[in-house]
Enzyme design. Structure first.
Site, PDB file in Angstrom:
ATOM      1  CG  ASP A 106      -1.990   0.907   1.345  1.00  0.00           C
ATOM      2  OD1 ASP A 106      -1.882   1.968   0.735  1.00  0.00           O
ATOM      3  OD2 ASP A 106      -2.991   0.660   2.057  1.00  0.00           O
ATOM      4  CG  PHE A 155     -10.243  -0.638   3.889  1.00  0.00           C
ATOM      5  CD1 PHE A 155      -8.929  -0.491   4.309  1.00  0.00           C
ATOM      6  CD2 PHE A 155     -11.060  -1.536   4.543  1.00  0.00           C
ATOM      7  CE1 PHE A 155      -8.440  -1.231   5.379  1.00  0.00           C
ATOM      8  CE2 PHE A 155     -10.584  -2.274   5.619  1.00  0.00           C
ATOM      9  CZ  PHE A 155      -9.273  -2.113   6.032  1.00  0.00           C
ATOM     10  NE  ARG A 168      -6.323 -10.992  10.137  1.00  0.00           N
ATOM     11  CZ  ARG A 168      -5.471  -9.992   9.855  1.00  0.00           C
ATOM     12  NH1 ARG A 168      -4.976  -9.873   8.655  1.00  0.00           N
ATOM     13  NH2 ARG A 168      -5.117  -9.129  10.788  1.00  0.00           N
TER      14      ARG A 168
HETATM   15  C1  PRP Z   1      -0.933  -4.864   6.013  1.00  0.00           C
HETATM   16  C2  PRP Z   1      -0.419  -5.742   4.891  1.00  0.00           C
HETATM   17  C3  PRP Z   1       0.992  -5.268   4.698  1.00  0.00           C
HETATM   18  C4  PRP Z   1       0.903  -3.796   5.045  1.00  0.00           C
HETATM   19  C5  PRP Z   1       0.861  -2.981   3.786  1.00  0.00           C
HETATM   20  O1  PRP Z   1      -0.542  -5.431   7.210  1.00  0.00           O
HETATM   21  O2  PRP Z   1      -0.463  -7.109   5.241  1.00  0.00           O
HETATM   22  O3  PRP Z   1       1.902  -5.917   5.565  1.00  0.00           O
HETATM   23  O4  PRP Z   1      -0.288  -3.613   5.802  1.00  0.00           O
HETATM   24  O5  PRP Z   1       0.728  -1.623   4.072  1.00  0.00           O
HETATM   25  P1  PRP Z   1       1.838  -0.544   3.750  1.00  0.00           P
HETATM   26  O6  PRP Z   1       2.368  -0.811   2.357  1.00  0.00           O
HETATM   27  O7  PRP Z   1       1.075   0.754   3.840  1.00  0.00           O
HETATM   28  O8  PRP Z   1       2.899  -0.643   4.798  1.00  0.00           O
HETATM   29  P2  PRP Z   1      -1.131  -5.025   8.629  1.00  0.00           P
HETATM   30  O9  PRP Z   1      -0.193  -4.069   9.271  1.00  0.00           O
HETATM   31  O10 PRP Z   1      -2.553  -4.613   8.497  1.00  0.00           O
HETATM   32  O11 PRP Z   1      -1.001  -6.382   9.449  1.00  0.00           O
HETATM   33  P3  PRP Z   1      -1.730  -7.794   9.163  1.00  0.00           P
HETATM   34  O12 PRP Z   1      -1.038  -8.414   7.980  1.00  0.00           O
HETATM   35  O13 PRP Z   1      -1.495  -8.547  10.433  1.00  0.00           O
HETATM   36  O14 PRP Z   1      -3.189  -7.519   8.890  1.00  0.00           O
END
Ligand code: PRP
Length: 187
Positions: A106, A155, A168
């Site tokens: 992201d 989102f 999930r």
């Molecule tokens: C989400 C996803 C990536 C990260 C991407 O993880 O799995 O690791 O966000 O976002 P970014 O490019 O803006 O850094 P999250 O922190 O939600 O944890 P999760 O995988 O445990 O849901």
């Protein structure tokens, strides 16, 4: 009616069949790229788990699995920009071909942080594979070797991706059309 986790309207963005077909293609590409290299596939918990499992099964060469956990969202719908290491790899990656498997890139902050950290451990190579890529939100440039789908700035939930830790388990990628109320523990 109050919109809650179990009745929130969800628009399907990528259906289960499309996901599985694309993951099969990615598995075949990785099989060709890593033949003879004995790669380590790294699952970035929690979100990447369903993609990681399907991708590993789509590969037909010997692979090793390892896991790490980071978090950056802390329950909201936007990245906080702060990346937290929750659990580290259980194996040494020095001299190994490492494939980082993510559900989504992201802002790029999580992946940039991980690449910087893991590079210091001197792997033979370090590659990024992501199921979803949201380039319109990028704040930090990250080299993506393999991407499943480029998606718009919405989102998304499902196939590992969560809202407040829910959804999930959906077998498809969807968009929450209304942000639901989250049940309180014991309610
Ligand atoms: C989400 C996803 C990536 C990260 C991407 O993880 O799995 O690791 O966000 O976002 P970014 O490019 O803006 O850094 P999250 O922190 O939600 O944890 P999760 O995988 O445990 O849901």
């Amino acid at each position: 009616m109050t919109v809650t986790i179990d009745n929130a309207p969800i628009r399907e963005l990528i259906d289960a069949e499309k996901l599985q077909a694309r993951i099969a293609e990615m598995g075949a590409e990785l099989t060709d790229a890593y033949r003879g290299l004995d790669p380590v596939l790294v699952c970035i918990l929690k979100g990447s788990m369903p993609f990681f499992a399907a991708l590993g099964q789509a590969m037909t060469i010997p692979v090793r699995y390892d896991y790490l956990a980071v978090a950056s969202y802390h329950g909201g719908t936007k990245s906080s920009g702060v990346v937290k290491f929750l659990a580290d790899l259980s194996t040494d990656i020095v001299g190994r071909h490492v494939v980082l498997v993510e559900d989504i890139v992201d802002t790029g902050r999580t992946m940039a942080y991980l690449l910087e950290n893991l590079k210091t451990r001197q792997p033979a190579s370090l590659e990024v594979v992501t199921l979803l890529d949201k380039p319109s939100r990028r704040e930090v440039d990250v080299p993506i070797g393999y991407r499943g789908f480029e998606i718009p700035d919405e989102f998304v939930i499902g196939f590992g991706l969560d809202y407040a830790q829910y959804y999930r388990n959906l077998p498809y990628i969807g968009v929450l059309e209304q942000i639901p109320e989250v049940p309180k523990p014991g309610a």
